[in-house]
Design an enzyme around this catalytic site. Structure first.
Site, short mmCIF file in Angstrom:
data_model
loop_
_atom_site.label_atom_id
_atom_site.label_comp_id
_atom_site.label_asym_id
_atom_site.label_seq_id
_atom_site.Cartn_x
_atom_site.Cartn_y
_atom_site.Cartn_z
N LEU A 61 -4.09 9.11 0.82
CA LEU A 61 -3.43 7.90 1.35
C LEU A 61 -4.29 6.66 1.37
CD1 LEU A 61 -1.36 9.47 4.29
CD2 LEU A 61 -0.67 9.02 1.93
N LYS A 62 -5.46 6.70 0.69
CA LYS A 62 -6.30 5.50 0.62
C LYS A 62 -6.41 5.02 -0.82
CE LYS A 62 -7.53 4.75 4.89
NZ LYS A 62 -7.01 3.53 5.57
N LEU A 63 -6.74 3.75 -0.99
CA LEU A 63 -6.87 3.19 -2.32
C LEU A 63 -8.12 3.75 -3.00
CD1 LEU A 63 -5.41 1.03 -4.11
CD2 LEU A 63 -7.21 -0.55 -3.40
N ILE A 64 -7.95 4.32 -4.19
CA ILE A 64 -9.10 4.79 -4.97
C ILE A 64 -9.86 3.56 -5.46
CG2 ILE A 64 -9.81 5.96 -7.09
CD1 ILE A 64 -8.85 7.91 -5.00
N ASN B 59 -1.77 10.69 -10.11
CA ASN B 59 -1.23 10.77 -8.75
C ASN B 59 0.22 11.19 -8.81
OD1 ASN B 59 -1.07 10.11 -5.82
ND2 ASN B 59 0.34 8.53 -6.56
N HIS C 71 3.79 10.71 -6.84
CA HIS C 71 4.44 9.85 -5.85
C HIS C 71 5.88 10.33 -5.69
CE1 HIS C 71 5.30 6.16 -3.62
NE2 HIS C 71 6.43 6.09 -4.29
N ASP D 284 0.16 2.64 -7.28
CA ASP D 284 1.41 3.04 -7.96
C ASP D 284 1.81 2.15 -9.14
OD1 ASP D 284 2.74 3.68 -4.67
OD2 ASP D 284 1.53 4.95 -5.98
N GLU E 5 8.35 18.23 -7.19
CA GLU E 5 6.94 17.83 -7.32
C GLU E 5 6.08 19.04 -7.67
OE1 GLU E 5 5.11 15.39 -4.27
OE2 GLU E 5 7.10 14.92 -3.52
#
Ligand SMILES: Nc1nc2c(c(=O)[nH]1)N[C@@H](CN(C=O)c1ccc(C(=O)N[C@@H](CCC(=O)O)C(=O)O)cc1)CN2
Ligand SMILES: NCC(=O)N[C@@H]1O[C@H](COP(=O)([O-])[O-])[C@@H](O)[C@H]1O
Length: 182
Positions: free
Chosen positions: A57-60, A74, A76, A117, A146
């Site tokens: 849930l964090k920005l790479i 990822n 989504h 995303d 998924e």
């Protein structure tokens, strides 16, 4: 395996299987975790080929994205580009889909770039949104797809069956019929 919290289910599974677990990111006030630079060094030392995000849930950080071009994906839980970006994660996604009146949803697997995303879409599956769906019911229907889709895509990644179209769109070559792409 790289995680954000020591006690996540995936970390326990990995430890049980003897897979090394490392904590990332290193927050300013955190006493544990690696910096982006340290993480890249650790990934190189383990000869990691691909990085697979699942509920991260964090920005790479850009450093990591650039260190692993076309190698970070990822999953989504919506049909990107709809219902993606900052603030769209977990149940928030499914609630937004239902509130919008969309009749279809489903998982998207995409390459990770510097923003949330917006990376190249690699695979999607479609599920119906039913008139009386709760967010939880829709989430379960999407999650079921998924779990199947990620296995198919990771197999294609590992088997070198990703073909980049001349306009930059990645396609997956069928294992059964090599002349077929989707
Ligand atoms: N560089 C990238 N990093 C990440 C991506 C990406 O595409 N590029 N995907 C996300 C996963 N994700 C959606 O699939 C996603 C995760 C989290 C958020 C978000 O808004 N996060 C909040 C913080 C939430 C928390 O800490 O509980 C925020 O940044 O304010 C949006 C999308 C993984 N990383
Ligand atoms: N935007 C990122 C995002 O919302 N990812 C979503 O988090 C869930 C993780 O489930 P889990 O923690 O039960 O594996 C999955 O549904 C995944 O699509």
């Amino acid at each position: 395996m790289s995680i954000r919290a020591q006690d996540c289910g995936g970390a326990e599974y990995a430890r049980d299987k003897g897979i090394p677990v490392i904590l990332f990111p290193k927050n300013k006030d955190a006493t544990e975790g690696l910096s982006a630079e340290d993480l890249i060094a650790a990934l190189r030392s383990y000869k990691v080929d691909f990085i697979l995000l699942a509920g991260y849930l964090k920005l790479i950080p850009t450093e990591l994205v650039r260190a692993y071009p076309k190698s970070i994906v990822n999953i989504h839980p919506s049909l990107l580009p709809a219902f993606g970006g900052k603030g769209y994660f977990g149940m928030k996604v499914h609630k937004a889909v239902i509130a919008s009146g969309a009749r279809y949803s489903g998982p998207t697997i995409h390459y990770v770039d510097e923003h949330y995303d917006t990376g190249r879409i690699l695979a999607q599956r479609v599920v119906p949104v039913l008139a009386n769906d709760t967010a939880e019911e829709l989430a379960a229907r999407v999650l079921h797809e998924e779990h199947k889709l990620y296995v198919e895509v990771v197999a294609a990644l590992c088997e070198g069956r990703i073909i980049w179209r001349e306009d930059g769109v990645p396609l997956i070559q069928s294992k059964e019929n090599p002349k077929d792409y989707r």
